[in-house]
Design a protein around this motif. Structure first.
Motif, PDB file in Angstrom:
ATOM      1  N   ALA A   1      40.352  54.094  39.537  1.00 10.83           N
ATOM      2  CA  ALA A   1      41.582  53.773  40.271  1.00 10.83           C
ATOM      3  C   ALA A   1      41.403  52.332  40.703  1.00 10.83           C
ATOM      4  O   ALA A   1      40.500  52.040  41.489  1.00 10.83           O
ATOM      5  N   SER A   2      42.215  51.444  40.145  1.00 13.22           N
ATOM      6  CA  SER A   2      42.017  50.021  40.462  1.00 13.22           C
ATOM      7  C   SER A   2      43.260  49.210  40.171  1.00 13.22           C
ATOM      8  O   SER A   2      43.951  49.446  39.182  1.00 13.22           O
ATOM      9  N   ALA A   3      43.501  48.234  41.022  1.00 18.43           N
ATOM     10  CA  ALA A   3      44.574  47.265  40.759  1.00 18.43           C
ATOM     11  C   ALA A   3      44.116  46.307  39.658  1.00 18.43           C
ATOM     12  O   ALA A   3      42.960  46.348  39.228  1.00 18.43           O
ATOM     13  N   THR A   4      45.027  45.455  39.209  1.00 17.74           N
ATOM     14  CA  THR A   4      44.711  44.486  38.154  1.00 17.74           C
ATOM     15  C   THR A   4      45.250  43.114  38.560  1.00 17.74           C
ATOM     16  O   THR A   4      46.025  43.017  39.517  1.00 17.74           O
ATOM     17  N   ALA A   5      44.853  42.097  37.794  1.00 17.92           N
ATOM     18  CA  ALA A   5      45.327  40.745  38.096  1.00 17.92           C
ATOM     19  C   ALA A   5      46.857  40.692  38.064  1.00 17.92           C
ATOM     20  O   ALA A   5      47.486  40.061  38.905  1.00 17.92           O
ATOM     21  N   GLY A   6      47.443  41.386  37.101  1.00 20.25           N
ATOM     22  CA  GLY A   6      48.908  41.337  36.961  1.00 20.25           C
ATOM     23  C   GLY A   6      49.634  42.317  37.869  1.00 20.25           C
ATOM     24  O   GLY A   6      50.833  42.190  38.110  1.00 20.25           O
ATOM     25  N   THR A   7      48.945  43.324  38.349  1.00 18.12           N
ATOM     26  CA  THR A   7      49.518  44.301  39.297  1.00 18.12           C
ATOM     27  C   THR A   7      48.514  44.412  40.448  1.00 18.12           C
ATOM     28  O   THR A   7      47.763  45.380  40.547  1.00 18.12           O
ATOM     29  N   PRO A   8      48.477  43.367  41.308  1.00 20.57           N
ATOM     30  CA  PRO A   8      47.388  43.316  42.285  1.00 20.57           C
ATOM     31  C   PRO A   8      47.530  44.275  43.463  1.00 20.57           C
ATOM     32  O   PRO A   8      46.560  44.529  44.166  1.00 20.57           O
ATOM     33  N   ASP A   9      48.725  44.825  43.655  1.00 22.34           N
ATOM     34  CA  ASP A   9      48.905  45.698  44.815  1.00 22.34           C
ATOM     35  C   ASP A   9      48.680  47.155  44.435  1.00 22.34           C
ATOM     36  O   ASP A   9      48.866  47.543  43.281  1.00 22.34           O
ATOM     37  N   GLY A  10      48.280  47.982  45.409  1.00 20.94           N
ATOM     38  CA  GLY A  10      48.055  49.411  45.152  1.00 20.94           C
ATOM     39  C   GLY A  10      46.889  49.613  44.197  1.00 20.94           C
ATOM     40  O   GLY A  10      46.029  48.749  44.039  1.00 20.94           O
ATOM     41  N   MET A  11      46.874  50.762  43.538  1.00 20.72           N
ATOM     42  CA  MET A  11      45.834  51.030  42.532  1.00 20.72           C
ATOM     43  C   MET A  11      46.474  51.723  41.336  1.00 20.72           C
ATOM     44  O   MET A  11      47.274  52.639  41.502  1.00 20.72           O
ATOM     45  N   LEU A  12      46.098  51.305  40.137  1.00 19.84           N
ATOM     46  CA  LEU A  12      46.539  52.001  38.922  1.00 19.84           C
ATOM     47  C   LEU A  12      45.516  53.091  38.603  1.00 19.84           C
ATOM     48  O   LEU A  12      44.320  52.937  38.876  1.00 19.84           O
TER      49      LEU A  12
END
Ligand code: 8LE
Length: 466
Positions: free
Chosen positions: A279-290
């Motif tokens: 479960a982690s955010a990414t550079a392009g989706t920095p908010d929340g967690m994917l």
């Protein structure tokens, strides 16, 4: 299907020399951006495969599933999978007491265990994590892949400022960074004087990326300030966090971003679930967690029935390993709380998302006079208050027949302005939380700072019960 799902097999094993095309934001472009329905269709048979493996290699799972007549071969639908009974931490403790040291869910030869970690064991018997050699490599690969998604690249320096002992967080971050061919500084945390030394090393080395708990990053910023060093001078680009809520608590996140001038990334499930960065955010989706559903299968469930709740709803995360052969967890109940959604992510990954991160544990939620209060809400409010000194405590006690909640917060205001601060913050907090609060202030830098995970709630009602 599997030809498209890059290196998709069980037991997992990855080409250790692989690195993506430098221009690609994705490690595995297809897996990360494919139609989620197609991905789910590949995951279901994998779940069955993992269950078959666990059934054949552990009396823990065999007995547990036989007792409810659950057969791995019958897991041919999501409906069937959601009825697989969840695993609890209490069951694992019992299994380890009965079959020391790793429990009868180890599934590999004890001699094939490569790393041993464990819970901190501040309450009760600690649980031992036995991770096989092959699994450790796969964990490193997965974490490298997720770090790539955060924007970390080969050659970057990664500063790991968390406990290096039983705690898996630091070791998992390090394993991923090493696999990504980064330069890793396993600095650690928790020893006397270490925070001030960390400030010195950060200022000298100017690493690209940093891993810690969110509480510790804020502590580090305070110490830097005391030493007249602006944490922005460290030049950090990416700061990734796990271990506790914080990186997704808006005001905490902003405080870290403002102090360090870096992108803040939230990640983390549970140590048992390593690769815990699934479960982690990414550079392009920095908010929340994917939720990287092809690494660990994440469900958000009703905490009573353990059936999946619809997207948009709140529930408790339940996790299943897709690649572990040592101590595989199949429907591990987390007891945490979150909300999940499935929407278009700016980074292009088609994973579900926890837009507010994991905001608390069910057992940490404060039940007071019929209302529920999350400790993170108090943190979120106070961090946005002018004159807040950086730390607080929440004391819950019973006075007569009434429960009372006392919030004691540090303030930077001098004596003369205290009562105005107390009145303003107390009434603001009360309307923010919707429960009556007694608010007190104390001098800045008088409450204890966390070197690891913060513990701010003192529930005196529990103490009187004992
Ligand atoms: C909100 C994930 C790891 C290795 O950093 C960790 O802390 O594992 P551990 O010690 O088994 O603790 C897991 C618990 O920490 C979770 O159940 C949750 O309550 C909390 N936690 C971990 N990461 C986060 C978190 N809570 N946001 C997070 N990012």
């Amino acid at each position: 299907m599997s030809a498209q799902m890059e290196e998709w097999h069980f037991p997992a094993g990855y080409d250790q020399s692989y690195l993506p095309d430098p221009s690609s934001p994705y490690w595995f472009p297809h897996r990360e951006t494919m139609d989620p329905e197609e991905r789910n269709a590949a995951v279901l048979p994998r779940l069955r495969e993992v269950m078959e493996y666990a059934y054949a290699n552990s009396s823990f799972y065999k007995d547990k599933w036989d007792a409810v007549d659950c057969k791995p071969a019958d897991i041919t639908s999501w409906e069937a999978f959601e009825q697989v009974p969840v695993v609890t931490k209490a069951e694992m403790r019992q299994a380890q007491a009965d079959h020391p040291p790793f429990g009868d869910y180890l599934c590999i030869e004890p001699t094939d265990v490569h790393h041993i970690h464990g819970t901190s064991g501040t309450t009760g018997q600690p649980t031992a994590f036995g991770i096989g050699r092959r699994d450790w490599e796969v964990i490193a690969d997965n974490h490298a892949r997720i770090l790539w998604g955060m924007g970390v690249r080969p050659g970057d320096t990664v500063f790991v400022a968390a406990l290096f002992s039983l705690y898996l967080g630091s070791w998992g971050a390090m394993a991923g960074a090493e696999r990504l061919r980064c330069r890793v500084l396993p600095f650690g945390a928790g020893a006397q004087g270490m925070t001030s030394r960390a400030v010195n090393w950060l200022a000298r080395l100017k690493p690209t990326a940093f891993y810690a708990t969110p509480s510790y990053a804020l502590r580090l910023a305070e110490v830097a300030e005391q030493e007249k060093i602006d944490p922005r001078e460290f030049g950090l680009k990416v700061m990734f966090f796990s271990g506790e809520p914080g990186a997704s608590v808006p005001t905490v996140r902003k405080a870290i971003e403002d102090a360090f001038g870096a992108t803040v990334i939230d990640c983390g499930t549970m140590a048992e679930m390593t690769p815990f960065m699934s479960a982690s955010a990414t550079a392009g989706t920095p908010d929340g967690m994917l939720l990287w559903q092809d690494i660990v299968w994440h469900e958000v469930c009703d905490p009573d029935t353990f059936r999946t709740v619809p997207f948009g709803s709140e529930g408790t995360p339940v996790y299943t390993h897709l690649e572990r052969t040592s101590q595989p967890m199949i429907r591990l109940a987390s007891n945490d709380l979150t909300r999940w959604v499935l929407e278009d992510n700016p980074c292009g990954r088609t994973y579900p998302k926890l837009p507010d991160g994991v905001y608390g544990r069910i057992d940490d939620m404060i039940h007071i006079r019929g209302e529920n209060v999350y400790p993170t809400e108090v943190d979120n409010y106070l961090r946005g208050v002018e004159g807040y000194g950086g730390e607080h405590q929440i004391i819950v006690r019973r006075t007569g027949s009434m429960d009372e909640m006392i919030v004691r917060a540090e303030t930077t205001h001098p004596e003369g302005r205290r009562s105005e601060f107390e009145q303003r913050t107390g009434s603001g907090l009360q309307s923010f939380l919707g429960v009556r609060v007694t608010f007190e202030s104390v001098d800045a830098n008088t409450l204890e700072r966390a070197e690891h995970k913060s513990r701010r709630v003192v529930d005196e009602r529990e103490h009187t019960k004992r």
